[in-house]
Design a protein around this motif. Structure first.
Motif, PDB file in Angstrom:
ATOM      1  N   SER A  86     -45.159  91.348 -93.587  1.00 17.30           N
ATOM      2  CA  SER A  86     -45.854  92.594 -93.991  1.00 17.30           C
ATOM      3  C   SER A  86     -45.972  92.710 -95.507  1.00 17.30           C
ATOM      4  N   PRO A  87     -46.498  91.699 -96.194  1.00 18.46           N
ATOM      5  CA  PRO A  87     -46.490  91.734 -97.665  1.00 18.46           C
ATOM      6  C   PRO A  87     -47.333  92.842 -98.274  1.00 18.46           C
ATOM      7  N   VAL A  88     -48.443  93.197 -97.650  1.00 20.17           N
ATOM      8  CA  VAL A  88     -49.311  94.232 -98.219  1.00 20.17           C
ATOM      9  C   VAL A  88     -48.632  95.591 -98.162  1.00 20.17           C
ATOM     10  N   GLU A  89     -48.093  95.934 -96.992  1.00 24.87           N
ATOM     11  CA  GLU A  89     -47.400  97.210 -96.824  1.00 24.87           C
ATOM     12  C   GLU A  89     -46.221  97.310 -97.792  1.00 24.87           C
ATOM     13  N   ILE A  90     -45.466  96.242 -97.920  1.00 28.37           N
ATOM     14  CA  ILE A  90     -44.283  96.273 -98.780  1.00 28.37           C
ATOM     15  C   ILE A  90     -44.682  96.376-100.245  1.00 28.37           C
ATOM     16  N   ALA A  91     -45.732  95.671-100.636  1.00 29.66           N
ATOM     17  CA  ALA A  91     -46.207  95.765-102.025  1.00 29.66           C
ATOM     18  C   ALA A  91     -46.636  97.194-102.345  1.00 29.66           C
ATOM     19  N   GLN A  92     -47.306  97.848-101.408  1.00 30.65           N
ATOM     20  CA  GLN A  92     -47.733  99.234-101.630  1.00 30.65           C
ATOM     21  C   GLN A  92     -46.529 100.163-101.773  1.00 30.65           C
ATOM     22  N   HIS A  93     -45.551  99.995-100.886  1.00 26.05           N
ATOM     23  CA  HIS A  93     -44.361 100.854-100.968  1.00 26.05           C
ATOM     24  C   HIS A  93     -43.539 100.543-102.214  1.00 26.05           C
ATOM     25  N   PHE A  94     -43.483  99.275-102.605  1.00 23.29           N
ATOM     26  CA  PHE A  94     -42.758  98.914-103.823  1.00 23.29           C
ATOM     27  C   PHE A  94     -43.426  99.558-105.034  1.00 23.29           C
ATOM     28  N   ALA A  95     -44.756  99.513-105.085  1.00 19.43           N
ATOM     29  CA  ALA A  95     -45.475 100.113-106.210  1.00 19.43           C
ATOM     30  C   ALA A  95     -45.180 101.609-106.305  1.00 19.43           C
ATOM     31  N   LEU A  96     -45.203 102.296-105.175  1.00 19.45           N
ATOM     32  CA  LEU A  96     -44.886 103.731-105.171  1.00 19.45           C
ATOM     33  C   LEU A  96     -43.435 103.980-105.568  1.00 19.45           C
ATOM     34  N   GLY A  97     -42.530 103.241-104.964  1.00 20.50           N
ATOM     35  CA  GLY A  97     -41.106 103.457-105.199  1.00 20.50           C
ATOM     36  C   GLY A  97     -40.669 103.129-106.602  1.00 20.50           C
ATOM     37  N   SER A  98     -41.308 102.146-107.232  1.00 22.83           N
ATOM     38  CA  SER A  98     -40.877 101.746-108.575  1.00 22.83           C
ATOM     39  C   SER A  98     -41.201 102.811-109.615  1.00 22.83           C
ATOM     40  N   ARG A  99     -42.100 103.716-109.294  1.00 25.67           N
ATOM     41  CA  ARG A  99     -42.389 104.825-110.213  1.00 25.67           C
ATOM     42  C   ARG A  99     -41.244 105.829-110.227  1.00 25.67           C
ATOM     43  N   ARG A 100     -40.557 105.962-109.099  1.00 26.05           N
ATOM     44  CA  ARG A 100     -39.454 106.911-108.991  1.00 26.05           C
ATOM     45  C   ARG A 100     -38.117 106.230-109.261  1.00 26.05           C
ATOM     46  N   ASP A 134     -25.620  82.750-108.230  1.00 25.46           N
ATOM     47  CA  ASP A 134     -24.743  83.916-108.200  1.00 25.46           C
ATOM     48  C   ASP A 134     -25.091  84.814-107.024  1.00 25.46           C
ATOM     49  N   LEU A 135     -24.299  84.748-105.993  1.00 26.12           N
ATOM     50  CA  LEU A 135     -24.528  85.554-104.800  1.00 26.12           C
ATOM     51  C   LEU A 135     -24.526  87.029-105.142  1.00 26.12           C
ATOM     52  N   ASP A 136     -23.612  87.464-105.993  1.00 28.04           N
ATOM     53  CA  ASP A 136     -23.530  88.883-106.323  1.00 28.04           C
ATOM     54  C   ASP A 136     -24.804  89.390-106.979  1.00 28.04           C
ATOM     55  N   VAL A 137     -25.383  88.600-107.877  1.00 27.79           N
ATOM     56  CA  VAL A 137     -26.626  88.994-108.551  1.00 27.79           C
ATOM     57  C   VAL A 137     -27.760  89.080-107.530  1.00 27.79           C
ATOM     58  N   ALA A 138     -27.830  88.108-106.635  1.00 24.29           N
ATOM     59  CA  ALA A 138     -28.870  88.115-105.600  1.00 24.29           C
ATOM     60  C   ALA A 138     -28.729  89.334-104.699  1.00 24.29           C
ATOM     61  N   LEU A 139     -27.505  89.683-104.351  1.00 26.59           N
ATOM     62  CA  LEU A 139     -27.284  90.858-103.501  1.00 26.59           C
ATOM     63  C   LEU A 139     -27.658  92.140-104.234  1.00 26.59           C
ATOM     64  N   ASP A 140     -27.356  92.209-105.531  1.00 23.76           N
ATOM     65  CA  ASP A 140     -27.775  93.373-106.321  1.00 23.76           C
ATOM     66  C   ASP A 140     -29.292  93.480-106.371  1.00 23.76           C
ATOM     67  N   ARG A 141     -29.966  92.354-106.560  1.00 25.62           N
ATOM     68  CA  ARG A 141     -31.436  92.366-106.598  1.00 25.62           C
ATOM     69  C   ARG A 141     -32.011  92.802-105.255  1.00 25.62           C
ATOM     70  N   ALA A 142     -31.459  92.282-104.170  1.00 19.24           N
ATOM     71  CA  ALA A 142     -31.939  92.669-102.843  1.00 19.24           C
ATOM     72  C   ALA A 142     -31.677  94.152-102.594  1.00 19.24           C
ATOM     73  N   SER A 143     -30.522  94.628-103.024  1.00 19.16           N
ATOM     74  CA  SER A 143     -30.201  96.042-102.885  1.00 19.16           C
ATOM     75  C   SER A 143     -31.239  96.895-103.610  1.00 19.16           C
ATOM     76  N   ALA A 144     -31.552  96.514-104.828  1.00 16.58           N
ATOM     77  CA  ALA A 144     -32.549  97.251-105.611  1.00 16.58           C
ATOM     78  C   ALA A 144     -33.916  97.203-104.932  1.00 16.58           C
ATOM     79  N   PHE A 145     -34.255  96.051-104.391  1.00 13.02           N
ATOM     80  CA  PHE A 145     -35.542  95.903-103.711  1.00 13.02           C
ATOM     81  C   PHE A 145     -35.626  96.842-102.512  1.00 13.02           C
ATOM     82  N   TYR A 146     -34.603  96.825-101.663  1.00 13.26           N
ATOM     83  CA  TYR A 146     -34.579  97.722-100.508  1.00 13.26           C
ATOM     84  C   TYR A 146     -34.678  99.183-100.960  1.00 13.26           C
ATOM     85  N   ARG A 147     -33.972  99.535-102.039  1.00 12.80           N
ATOM     86  CA  ARG A 147     -33.981 100.923-102.515  1.00 12.80           C
ATOM     87  C   ARG A 147     -35.381 101.333-102.981  1.00 12.80           C
ATOM     88  N   VAL A 148     -36.049 100.464-103.725  1.00  9.25           N
ATOM     89  CA  VAL A 148     -37.384 100.788-104.227  1.00  9.25           C
ATOM     90  C   VAL A 148     -38.364 100.939-103.062  1.00  9.25           C
TER      91      VAL A 148
END
Length: 198
Positions: A86-100, A134-148
């Motif tokens: 679902s790359p299109v849907e996720i890109a749209q939600h990421f764009a919206l979420g990254s503003r907040r 670095d697993l910890d860095v990757a997990l932090d990035r994934a966490s941020a991605f899910y949050r956005v």
């Protein structure tokens, strides 16, 4: 049913054996990546779900707690597979979420504008980072991605004026689930830094 027939029925594996297998396979994936795997091997590990199937990986890791290595890896692979489908849907939600959620957007590491191809690149980079570095860095990035993306999904429901009804409830549940997964991955990253993510 006689005892011979009962013996031929295949049941689910013993939960303790399943848990041990989950931990062994997750450790093996990271060990292979950390032991100097070449680019082709890393690519093969990143594409594990594509080659083995989501069902196989889910069978191994999906029941593992988020505070375990197999559970954390499952969430990374699930993220990549979701983006792949679902790359299109996720890109749209990421764009919206990254503003907040601007800080989380930066941590996730997606370039602006977040196109579907950029979403795929981020997912591959996060998973490759977990496997090789670095697993910890990757997990932090994934966490941020899910949050956005979760933030963007909630904002999208608001923008479409979905205050009530089944559609609004579904969008809100999905957004809440994404934020909960973000929290789980953030905690897994802390454990990885402390050396207690097993």
């Amino acid at each position: 049913m006689d005892p011979a027939q009962a013996d031929r029925i295949v049941g689910r594996a013993d939960p303790a054996m399943r848990e041990a297998a989950a931990h062994r396979t997750a450790s093996a994936v990271l060990r292979r990546g950390h032991d100097g795997a070449d680019a082709a091997e890393v690519d093969r590990l990143v594409r594990l779900v594509e080659t083995e199937g989501i069902e196989v990986v889910a069978e191994l890791w999906a029941d593992s707690g988020a505070d375990t290595l197999p559970g954390a890896l499952w969430r990374l692979y699930a993220l990549r597979e979701w983006i792949r489908r679902s790359p299109v849907e996720i890109a749209q939600h990421f764009a919206l979420g990254s503003r907040r959620a601007q800080v989380a957007g930066v941590v996730a590491g997606a370039a602006e504008p977040p196109t579907p191809d950029e979403m795929r690149r981020v997912a591959d980079a996060v998973l490759a980072g977990a496997i090789t570095a670095d697993l910890d860095v990757a997990l932090d990035r994934a966490s941020a991605f899910y949050r956005v993306v979760g933030t963007g999904m909630a904002l999208d429901a608001d923008l479409q004026d979905l205050p009530h009804g089944d559609e609004a409830a579904h969008a809100t549940r999905r957004a809440n689930n994404l934020v909960r997964t973000a929290d789980e991955l953030r905690d897994a990253a802390r454990r990885a830094r402390a050396g207690t993510l097993e």
